[in-house]
Scaffold this motif. Structure first.
Motif, PDB file in Angstrom:
ATOM      1  N   HIS A  36      12.303   7.653   2.183  1.00  0.00           N
ATOM      2  CA  HIS A  36      12.058   7.179   3.548  1.00  0.00           C
ATOM      3  C   HIS A  36      10.612   6.699   3.634  1.00  0.00           C
ATOM      4  O   HIS A  36       9.737   7.284   2.993  1.00  0.00           O
ATOM      5  N   ASP A  37      10.362   5.654   4.423  1.00  0.00           N
ATOM      6  CA  ASP A  37       8.984   5.233   4.643  1.00  0.00           C
ATOM      7  C   ASP A  37       8.867   4.528   5.990  1.00  0.00           C
ATOM      8  O   ASP A  37       9.857   3.989   6.507  1.00  0.00           O
ATOM      9  N   THR A  38       7.667   4.563   6.543  1.00  0.00           N
ATOM     10  CA  THR A  38       7.348   3.905   7.807  1.00  0.00           C
ATOM     11  C   THR A  38       5.987   3.242   7.672  1.00  0.00           C
ATOM     12  O   THR A  38       5.072   3.833   7.099  1.00  0.00           O
ATOM     13  N   HIS A  39       5.855   2.016   8.182  1.00  0.00           N
ATOM     14  CA  HIS A  39       4.540   1.378   8.273  1.00  0.00           C
ATOM     15  C   HIS A  39       4.401   0.692   9.626  1.00  0.00           C
ATOM     16  O   HIS A  39       5.383   0.169  10.164  1.00  0.00           O
ATOM     17  N   ARG A  40       3.179   0.659  10.149  1.00  0.00           N
ATOM     18  CA  ARG A  40       2.904   0.009  11.434  1.00  0.00           C
ATOM     19  C   ARG A  40       2.925  -1.511  11.289  1.00  0.00           C
ATOM     20  O   ARG A  40       2.488  -2.048  10.269  1.00  0.00           O
TER      21      ARG A  40
ATOM     22  N   LEU B 272      10.317  -1.218  -0.702  1.00  0.00           N
ATOM     23  CA  LEU B 272      10.054  -0.796  -2.083  1.00  0.00           C
ATOM     24  C   LEU B 272       9.480   0.612  -2.136  1.00  0.00           C
ATOM     25  O   LEU B 272       9.721   1.350  -3.096  1.00  0.00           O
ATOM     26  N   HIS B 273       8.745   1.020  -1.100  1.00  0.00           N
ATOM     27  CA  HIS B 273       8.213   2.384  -1.073  1.00  0.00           C
ATOM     28  C   HIS B 273       9.348   3.399  -0.907  1.00  0.00           C
ATOM     29  O   HIS B 273       9.390   4.416  -1.611  1.00  0.00           O
ATOM     30  N   ALA B 274      10.269   3.131   0.019  1.00  0.00           N
ATOM     31  CA  ALA B 274      11.401   4.054   0.207  1.00  0.00           C
ATOM     32  C   ALA B 274      12.262   4.104  -1.053  1.00  0.00           C
ATOM     33  O   ALA B 274      12.711   5.175  -1.477  1.00  0.00           O
TER      34      ALA B 274
HETATM   35 MG    MG Z   1       4.547   3.317   2.303  1.00  0.00          MG
END
Ligand code: MG
Length: 162
Positions: A10-14, A44-46
């Motif tokens: 899982h990932d989140t970015h503003r 790609l991070h998730a």
């Molecule tokens: Mg990230």
């Protein structure tokens, strides 16, 4: 010996002004992009985290810390490629992945296929073994207010020599 394993990421970015928007390695035309130390490719991070998790190799923050100058504005395809190599060295290969991108904006309906094709290429998988879904935030919460994008990914891996 276990021959298949799954991992979740899982990932989140503003979402901010003055940054490119890159999703799954695909440059997306949009007025805003994602804030982050690297290129902030939330997909790609998730996915990298899902692969690390499946192989029991920790998480992306351990592997590629955002305090490391070398990863400033880094192309996140590097993280995925290196993670794939680590999995292979540990005796695993990727079987299938499924991804959900959470974005109120931009609309991803016409872009999902490009992201799917690119992920398949990056992973060395048939496109049928890669799935990309997109959801809005229904105008509620940080996703729905278009303050952020998030992504969830699952990956199935199997032993190369069971
Ligand atoms: Mg990230």
């Amino acid at each position: 010996m276990t021959t298949v394993r799954v991992g979740i990421g899982h990932d989140t970015h503003r979402l901010v002004e003055g940054r490119p928007l890159i999703l799954g390695g695909v440059r997306v035309a949009h007025a805003r992009g994602l804030a982050g130390h690297s290129d902030a490719d939330v997909v790609l991070h998730a996915l990298t985290d899902a692969l690390l998790g499946a192989a029991g190799l920790g998480d992306i923050g351990d592997a590629y810390p955002d305090t490391e100058p070398a990863w400033k504005d880094a192309d996140s395809r590097l993280f995925l490629r290196e993670t794939l190599a680590r999995l292979n060295r540990a005796g695993w290969r990727v079987v299938h992945i499924d991804v959900i991108i959470f974005a109120q904006e931009p609309k991803l309906g016409s872009i999902k296929a490009d992201i799917r094709t690119n992920l398949a290429q990056l992973l060395g998988l048939d496109v049928g073994c890669v799935n990309v879904k997109a959801k809005t935030g229904e105008h509620v919460g940080s996703i729905g207010r278009a303050e952020a994008l998030a992504c969830q990914a699952v990956a199935l891996i199997e032993r190369i020599n069971p």
